[in-house]
Design a protein around this motif. Sequence first.
Motif, PDB file in Angstrom:
ATOM      1  N   MET A  20       0.817  -1.081   0.082  1.00 38.04           N
ATOM      2  CA  MET A  20       0.143  -0.105   0.048  1.00 38.04           C
ATOM      3  C   MET A  20       0.846   1.173  -0.105  1.00 38.04           C
ATOM      4  O   MET A  20       1.999   1.187   0.630  1.00 38.04           O
ATOM      5  CB  MET A  20      -0.880   0.097   1.105  1.00 38.04           C
ATOM      6  CG  MET A  20      -1.735   1.169   1.235  1.00 38.04           C
ATOM      7  SD  MET A  20      -2.779   1.342   2.920  1.00 38.04           S
ATOM      8  CE  MET A  20      -3.692  -0.279   2.349  1.00 38.04           C
ATOM      9  N   LYS A  21       0.598   2.055  -0.797  1.00 41.44           N
ATOM     10  CA  LYS A  21       1.204   3.329  -1.072  1.00 41.44           C
ATOM     11  C   LYS A  21       1.211   4.132   0.355  1.00 41.44           C
ATOM     12  O   LYS A  21       0.015   4.417   0.711  1.00 41.44           O
ATOM     13  CB  LYS A  21       1.031   3.947  -2.385  1.00 41.44           C
ATOM     14  CG  LYS A  21       1.286   3.399  -3.440  1.00 41.44           C
ATOM     15  CD  LYS A  21       0.992   4.422  -4.577  1.00 41.44           C
ATOM     16  CE  LYS A  21       1.320   3.401  -5.942  1.00 41.44           C
ATOM     17  NZ  LYS A  21       0.422   2.489  -6.243  1.00 41.44           N
ATOM     18  N   LYS A  22       2.146   4.597   0.971  1.00 40.01           N
ATOM     19  CA  LYS A  22       2.075   5.414   2.095  1.00 40.01           C
ATOM     20  C   LYS A  22       2.024   7.076   1.720  1.00 40.01           C
ATOM     21  O   LYS A  22       3.093   7.514   1.196  1.00 40.01           O
ATOM     22  CB  LYS A  22       3.281   5.132   3.055  1.00 40.01           C
ATOM     23  CG  LYS A  22       2.982   3.627   3.547  1.00 40.01           C
ATOM     24  CD  LYS A  22       3.920   3.669   4.601  1.00 40.01           C
ATOM     25  CE  LYS A  22       3.899   1.993   5.073  1.00 40.01           C
ATOM     26  NZ  LYS A  22       5.166   1.670   5.987  1.00 40.01           N
ATOM     27  N   ILE A  23       1.067   7.882   1.808  1.00 38.70           N
ATOM     28  CA  ILE A  23       1.108   9.288   1.506  1.00 38.70           C
ATOM     29  C   ILE A  23      -0.157   9.873   2.312  1.00 38.70           C
ATOM     30  O   ILE A  23      -1.307   9.276   2.487  1.00 38.70           O
ATOM     31  CB  ILE A  23       0.852   9.425   0.088  1.00 38.70           C
ATOM     32  CG1 ILE A  23       0.941  10.810  -0.294  1.00 38.70           C
ATOM     33  CG2 ILE A  23      -0.402   8.995  -0.353  1.00 38.70           C
ATOM     34  CD1 ILE A  23       1.131  11.255  -2.008  1.00 38.70           C
ATOM     35  N   LEU A  24       0.253  11.020   2.693  1.00 33.23           N
ATOM     36  CA  LEU A  24      -0.990  11.980   3.362  1.00 33.23           C
ATOM     37  C   LEU A  24      -1.578  12.597   2.389  1.00 33.23           C
ATOM     38  O   LEU A  24      -0.638  13.374   1.377  1.00 33.23           O
ATOM     39  CB  LEU A  24      -0.370  12.694   4.351  1.00 33.23           C
ATOM     40  CG  LEU A  24      -1.344  13.639   5.045  1.00 33.23           C
ATOM     41  CD1 LEU A  24      -2.312  12.883   5.760  1.00 33.23           C
ATOM     42  CD2 LEU A  24      -0.751  14.690   6.189  1.00 33.23           C
ATOM     43  N   VAL A  25      -2.933  12.406   2.101  1.00 36.90           N
ATOM     44  CA  VAL A  25      -3.343  13.075   0.882  1.00 36.90           C
ATOM     45  C   VAL A  25      -4.133  14.257   1.456  1.00 36.90           C
ATOM     46  O   VAL A  25      -5.186  14.080   2.355  1.00 36.90           O
ATOM     47  CB  VAL A  25      -4.299  12.162   0.101  1.00 36.90           C
ATOM     48  CG1 VAL A  25      -4.944  12.878  -1.120  1.00 36.90           C
ATOM     49  CG2 VAL A  25      -3.434  11.032  -0.433  1.00 36.90           C
ATOM     50  N   SER A  48       3.038  29.359   0.009  1.00 31.71           N
ATOM     51  CA  SER A  48       2.841  28.548   1.360  1.00 31.71           C
ATOM     52  C   SER A  48       3.742  27.177   1.151  1.00 31.71           C
ATOM     53  O   SER A  48       3.532  26.533  -0.002  1.00 31.71           O
ATOM     54  CB  SER A  48       1.390  28.107   1.524  1.00 31.71           C
ATOM     55  OG  SER A  48       1.385  27.009   2.307  1.00 31.71           O
ATOM     56  N   GLY A  49       4.180  26.618   2.182  1.00 32.59           N
ATOM     57  CA  GLY A  49       4.902  25.490   2.261  1.00 32.59           C
ATOM     58  C   GLY A  49       4.204  24.398   1.832  1.00 32.59           C
ATOM     59  O   GLY A  49       4.453  23.493   1.303  1.00 32.59           O
ATOM     60  N   LYS A  50       2.783  24.537   2.349  1.00 30.57           N
ATOM     61  CA  LYS A  50       1.608  23.484   2.395  1.00 30.57           C
ATOM     62  C   LYS A  50       1.268  23.442   0.953  1.00 30.57           C
ATOM     63  O   LYS A  50       0.583  22.292   0.575  1.00 30.57           O
ATOM     64  CB  LYS A  50       0.745  23.681   3.295  1.00 30.57           C
ATOM     65  CG  LYS A  50       1.172  23.654   4.715  1.00 30.57           C
ATOM     66  CD  LYS A  50       1.329  22.058   5.094  1.00 30.57           C
ATOM     67  CE  LYS A  50       1.204  21.744   6.431  1.00 30.57           C
ATOM     68  NZ  LYS A  50       0.371  22.084   7.397  1.00 30.57           N
ATOM     69  N   HIS A  51       1.593  24.344   0.028  1.00 29.85           N
ATOM     70  CA  HIS A  51       1.150  24.040  -1.604  1.00 29.85           C
ATOM     71  C   HIS A  51       1.680  22.729  -2.076  1.00 29.85           C
ATOM     72  O   HIS A  51       2.921  22.502  -1.761  1.00 29.85           O
ATOM     73  CB  HIS A  51       1.414  25.337  -2.023  1.00 29.85           C
ATOM     74  CG  HIS A  51       0.715  25.262  -3.593  1.00 29.85           C
ATOM     75  ND1 HIS A  51       1.320  24.550  -4.785  1.00 29.85           N
ATOM     76  CD2 HIS A  51      -0.256  25.903  -4.161  1.00 29.85           C
ATOM     77  CE1 HIS A  51       0.490  24.654  -5.690  1.00 29.85           C
ATOM     78  NE2 HIS A  51      -0.391  25.428  -5.371  1.00 29.85           N
ATOM     79  N   PRO A  52       0.962  22.155  -2.776  1.00 31.88           N
ATOM     80  CA  PRO A  52       1.516  20.681  -3.355  1.00 31.88           C
ATOM     81  C   PRO A  52       2.807  20.957  -4.103  1.00 31.88           C
ATOM     82  O   PRO A  52       3.849  20.051  -3.860  1.00 31.88           O
ATOM     83  CB  PRO A  52       0.117  20.339  -4.231  1.00 31.88           C
ATOM     84  CG  PRO A  52      -0.806  20.920  -3.869  1.00 31.88           C
ATOM     85  CD  PRO A  52      -0.456  22.303  -3.258  1.00 31.88           C
ATOM     86  N   ALA A 109       3.983  12.571   3.414  1.00 29.88           N
ATOM     87  CA  ALA A 109       3.575  12.818   4.788  1.00 29.88           C
ATOM     88  C   ALA A 109       4.439  13.446   5.574  1.00 29.88           C
ATOM     89  O   ALA A 109       4.236  14.190   6.588  1.00 29.88           O
ATOM     90  CB  ALA A 109       3.084  11.433   5.202  1.00 29.88           C
ATOM     91  N   VAL A 110       5.669  12.830   5.531  1.00 36.25           N
ATOM     92  CA  VAL A 110       6.694  13.385   6.303  1.00 36.25           C
ATOM     93  C   VAL A 110       7.127  14.900   5.822  1.00 36.25           C
ATOM     94  O   VAL A 110       7.398  15.533   6.745  1.00 36.25           O
ATOM     95  CB  VAL A 110       8.094  12.558   6.213  1.00 36.25           C
ATOM     96  CG1 VAL A 110       9.255  13.109   6.730  1.00 36.25           C
ATOM     97  CG2 VAL A 110       7.887  11.111   6.341  1.00 36.25           C
ATOM     98  N   ALA A 111       6.991  15.060   4.686  1.00 38.64           N
ATOM     99  CA  ALA A 111       7.246  16.640   4.396  1.00 38.64           C
ATOM    100  C   ALA A 111       6.190  17.415   4.984  1.00 38.64           C
ATOM    101  O   ALA A 111       6.611  18.581   5.301  1.00 38.64           O
ATOM    102  CB  ALA A 111       6.986  16.681   2.854  1.00 38.64           C
ATOM    103  N   VAL A 112       4.829  17.143   4.839  1.00 39.82           N
ATOM    104  CA  VAL A 112       3.885  17.923   5.620  1.00 39.82           C
ATOM    105  C   VAL A 112       3.955  17.990   7.160  1.00 39.82           C
ATOM    106  O   VAL A 112       4.053  19.065   7.631  1.00 39.82           O
ATOM    107  CB  VAL A 112       2.412  17.363   5.235  1.00 39.82           C
ATOM    108  CG1 VAL A 112       1.337  17.994   6.384  1.00 39.82           C
ATOM    109  CG2 VAL A 112       2.138  17.475   4.038  1.00 39.82           C
TER     110      VAL A 112
END
Length: 337
Positions: A1-6, A158-162, A324-327
């Motif tokens: 399963m791909k791990k990613i915070l979406v 913003s740092g939170k921009h994709p 997810a780690v980046a966020v």
Amino acid sequence: MKKILVLTAAISGVFAPIASAAEEVNVYSYRQPFLVEPMFDEFTKQTGITVNVKFSKTGLAEKLVQEGEYSPADVVLTTDISRLVELSTKKVVQPVQDKTINDNVPAQYRDSEGEWFALTLRARNVYSSRDRVGKLASDFDYKDLTKPEYKGKICTRSGKHPYNVSLVASMVAHYGEAEAKTWLEGVKANLARKPQGNDRAQVKAIKEGLCDIALGNSYYLGKMVNDPKQTAWAESVYINFPGQETTGTHVNVSGMAMAKHSPNHANALKLMQFLTGEKAQQMYAEVNYEYPVKEGVKRSELVASWGDFKADTLPLEKIAENHAVAVKLLDETKFDL
């Protein structure tokens, strides 16, 4: 399963039903009409297959979840690697194994299971003031954004921009979580102002003397050059491609996927093949100043004038695993505050 915070946005607007027929294909698109409609017209001209499109700025993945097996969608077009992976995570797309598409899209720019494919590339470059900084050295690296000489001179959205989350994720993938956090802290310490605006706003800030250096996607420079109201902004900066002597310049993508319950599977596959082919790739390059994903396709004259660069060879799938780690790191460093 791909791990990613979406990080998903709320659904905006109501989609009217799309008809489905033997010689039709239905598209859900985040990409703007001016960019994709000419390609769809060319596809119809070549194949006789009508393309029905529904455009949206947000909520396509959620829409597909809600529609389930009754969804009329065949192909989904979207921007940014995080949105492509979101489609896989929400299980609303199906794998496609096709030699034509795989030959057109390099392995690093497609899902290993065939659930999504890049269509265009956009570099996450660094702009520098022509007057106050000049062209950056050929060995300039993203790590150099933390140098004391850039104290109070950097602008970014913003740092939170994709776009920025993907860049941070690439730093995590290359250097590990601890080093990426230290890098983020260093960049934040050098900001000229709180992160704000879009990529074009950062170039405008350089023109106005608010900062000397800014992060931005490459294709925005093309858009500004050809916008009379923003030409002066574009003329105030040089475009620089970081990482040429290290990891290469980080690139993000726009891309496509086949919807899980595609009612027009054969036509959807034909459209996907067409979008990765020579004609469509050339149209992408000319209209939106993006880099074609298919090797050998000519760039637009303006984009070609910026020069060649080495792109990061790390698979986008690997970068996405670190979102997810980046966020988390962006939160821990209070980057946007």
